[in-house]
Scaffold this active site. Structure first.
Site, PDB file in Angstrom:
ATOM      1  N   HIS B  84     -12.994   4.898  20.330  1.00  0.00           N
ATOM      2  CA  HIS B  84     -11.135   4.651  21.143  1.00  0.00           C
ATOM      3  C   HIS B  84     -11.293   2.763  21.706  1.00  0.00           C
ATOM      4  O   HIS B  84     -12.122   2.566  22.007  1.00  0.00           O
ATOM      5  CB  HIS B  84     -11.225   5.861  22.580  1.00  0.00           C
ATOM      6  N   GLU B  86      -9.752   2.079  24.521  1.00  0.00           N
ATOM      7  CA  GLU B  86      -9.664   2.081  25.889  1.00  0.00           C
ATOM      8  C   GLU B  86     -11.014   2.347  26.114  1.00  0.00           C
ATOM      9  O   GLU B  86     -11.055   1.422  27.478  1.00  0.00           O
ATOM     10  CB  GLU B  86      -8.987   3.592  26.730  1.00  0.00           C
ATOM     11  N   SER B 197       5.344  -2.461 -18.103  1.00  0.00           N
ATOM     12  CA  SER B 197       5.977  -2.701 -16.921  1.00  0.00           C
ATOM     13  C   SER B 197       5.345  -3.647 -16.217  1.00  0.00           C
ATOM     14  O   SER B 197       5.712  -4.671 -15.022  1.00  0.00           O
ATOM     15  CB  SER B 197       5.698  -2.089 -16.472  1.00  0.00           C
ATOM     16  N   LEU B 233      -5.564   0.369  -8.311  1.00  0.00           N
ATOM     17  CA  LEU B 233      -4.741   0.764  -7.057  1.00  0.00           C
ATOM     18  C   LEU B 233      -5.917   0.469  -6.040  1.00  0.00           C
ATOM     19  O   LEU B 233      -5.910   0.837  -4.583  1.00  0.00           O
ATOM     20  CB  LEU B 233      -5.327   1.820  -7.079  1.00  0.00           C
ATOM     21  N   GLY B 294       5.736   6.934 -10.869  1.00  0.00           N
ATOM     22  CA  GLY B 294       6.842   6.661 -11.766  1.00  0.00           C
ATOM     23  C   GLY B 294       7.881   7.580 -11.293  1.00  0.00           C
ATOM     24  O   GLY B 294       8.163   7.745  -9.348  1.00  0.00           O
TER      25      GLY B 294
END
Lengths: 361, 361
Positions: B84, B86, B197, B233, B294
């Site tokens: 964490h 802190e 595309s 991706l 899409g």
């Protein structure tokens, strides 16, 4: 050269419409003996711009007269094309004249302006661009040069061509200068599936659209748009007498009860046909044509490379694929800009964006 | 409060990744005893932002430690959620701690951070927003207050909620924070009719898209997109270890030879079904979900009001109505923005424009 729009002459004299431009500016009132030709052309360009769409078959020429480094008069061709700009000026020997288009060399209903200017003996004449009319082209300059006047052409030529595009395109290409206006949502839709489209774009974008109407000799719409939207197609900018003629392109649609400024043009919708219709409009004296159409006519015009400027007003709405497309089907698309076009301007108009495409010449 | 992005701490310590932020700034090195709470929170927010999508089920908390008006340390929760933030700080009595999320009050695998902070006795603690986890919510603040520490919550709360949106949305709505990315032409098309595309948007827009991937725990695509585009991706920003998990939503499509970070999620495509799938992803610890889909999946998500941020990248191309729509059909459209959404940002990215819509809360 870029001058801010606030740098405007005190008053442009346009026959019958004195003082259209009331923006007072003292910039041109000072004794500026070192003005560049571009600075001296600027008020003439503004005057020409103000008369775009108002001068019929004649070019919307603007002219500025300078005496001892001071601007003394700014004029533009009158409504319907008379009187010519130059003929309204009281030119004295030693003055400098800036005029957006080469003064005409042929005597017609009026005496040749080049001759008038030559006789007045200014010391210098700055010309925006040459007149493509073969009766004048180059001869106007010659007449003035032969009279011993220093003549310089091509001053702010690009801007001059822009403000007088209607006349120049009609002379050179025998068709009007075509501005295509498309209003669409973020995802390219112009209306709901049932045709409702009233508020695609906001107040500022619509006002800008009215400005385009004010600069047009005529507006062309498709029959479907005309029947569905019953558009009034008037210019609502408070400029009286600025409502252009309206042409409705119609195939087999039945259109009844036409207002008096509306004419029907029969069409089969083919590309050849569109060229023919534009040629016909040019012959009738239409130089500045604004097309406010549905997607199909817009696509046909783009495909036929008959669009000179595309004004695309776009809002942040999303309507989805079942809504109506602002642009119809294009053939042979290859992920390119509309053929030969570049984006010349992007503007935020209220909540909407304007993207202006122009044909790169 | 707005600080320029260049105002960044010298180094954010993130476990195992020292010095990710190398932007040197001396702004925080000066002795500024009059810093506002917002200025003191800023480095903590930056640290949290850098760890977005990297902390698994745990919140990407950022914390900044101030001593005698000087910034002495900036940390964020480590990769996968440990340690964490802190717990990485060496807090001395009298220090000021700024932390983006309320320190946890429950003992788990690690001791409660609120207890650690209370024991270290800083003079002040500024908190961005409360932890919606019921085991902590409010208790963290109480523990510190009971120890006599001055605690102030709600500092830069809006920004804190934004940078930790993945965790907060998962806690509050039991689904990931969904970012939907759409790349489209001016007229709302994502690809030619045949699916090509590749170059709808330019380099800068694609780089920005990679940044979204870097901030995501997972990417979701439709099966058609996955099969057709074979998208890699991956995040191609040179940030190692920043490739998110990929989920492919599939109805009946056959998908073979899956890379190891790709999972198939079966779906009927209904809205109920989408909610269920998102709930399932949240249960698996996915807080930041990027949807690169899409048009059909995009429309379904918008319609179901399951989109928190819409990133719309738009180029100047025009493809016409026969090209593929970037957004599928929407029902019951009423000429409105996507429900409850407002435009929060407009940016020029190279030749393209980004419009970012967010749900107004």
């Amino acid at each position: 050269m870029m001058l801010p729009m606030c740098v405007m002459p005190r008053c442009i004299r346009i026959s019958g419409k004195p003082g259209i431009l009331k923006n007072l500016s003292r910039v041109f009132q000072k004794n500026m003996t070192n003005n560049t030709p571009e600075v001296m052309m600027w008020p003439a360009l503004q005057a020409a711009q103000r008369q775009r769409g108002q001068t019929g078959k004649n070019p919307n020429v603007g002219a500025a007269l300078w005496r001892h480094g001071r601007l003394v008069d700014v004029v533009a061709t009158g409504d319907g094309g008379r009187p010519h700009a130059e003929s309204q000026l009281n030119i004295l020997p030693g003055d400098v004249l800036a005029v957006t288009l080469e003064p005409c060399a042929h005597e017609g209903e009026t005496p040749a302006c080049a001759r008038l200017v030559a006789d007045a003996r200014p010391s210098k004449v700055y010309v925006g661009c040459l007149d493509p009319d073969p009766r004048t082209s180059g001869h106007g300059l010659e007449i003035m040069k032969e009279a011993g006047i220093s003549v310089q052409a091509g001053i702010c030529e690009h801007k001059a061509r822009h403000v007088m595009a209607g006349f120049l395109t009609r002379m050179i290409h025998q068709r009007p200068h075509v501005r295509l206006k498309l209003a669409m949502t973020r995802d390219g839709r112009s209306a709901l599936a049932d045709g409702r489209s009233q508020w695609i774009t906001g107040f500022e974008a619509r006002q800008h659209g009215h400005l385009l109407r004010a600069e047009a000799d005529a507006i062309m719409v498709g029959a479907a748009t005309f029947i569905q939207d019953q558009p009034t197609l008037t210019c609502r900018l408070g400029l009286s007498g600025r409502d252009p003629e309206i042409f409705v392109l119609s195939g087999r649609e039945e259109i009844s009860s036409l207002p008096k400024n509306v004419q029907i043009l029969g069409t089969s919708g083919g590309q050849q046909d569109l060229s023919q219709i534009l040629r016909q409009l040019a012959q009738e004296g239409i130089g500045n044509l604004l097309v406010e159409s549905g997607g199909r006519l817009a696509a046909s015009l783009l495909q036929a490379e008959l669009v000179d400027e595309l004004y695309c007003y776009q809002s942040d709405l999303l309507l989805g694929a079942n809504a109506r497309s602002a642009l119809g089907a294009l053939k042979d698309q290859e992920l390119l800009l509309p053929k030969g076009m570049i984006v010349k301007e992007r503007r935020q108009l209220g909540q909407d964006q304007l993207t202006r495409y122009v044909v790169e010449r």
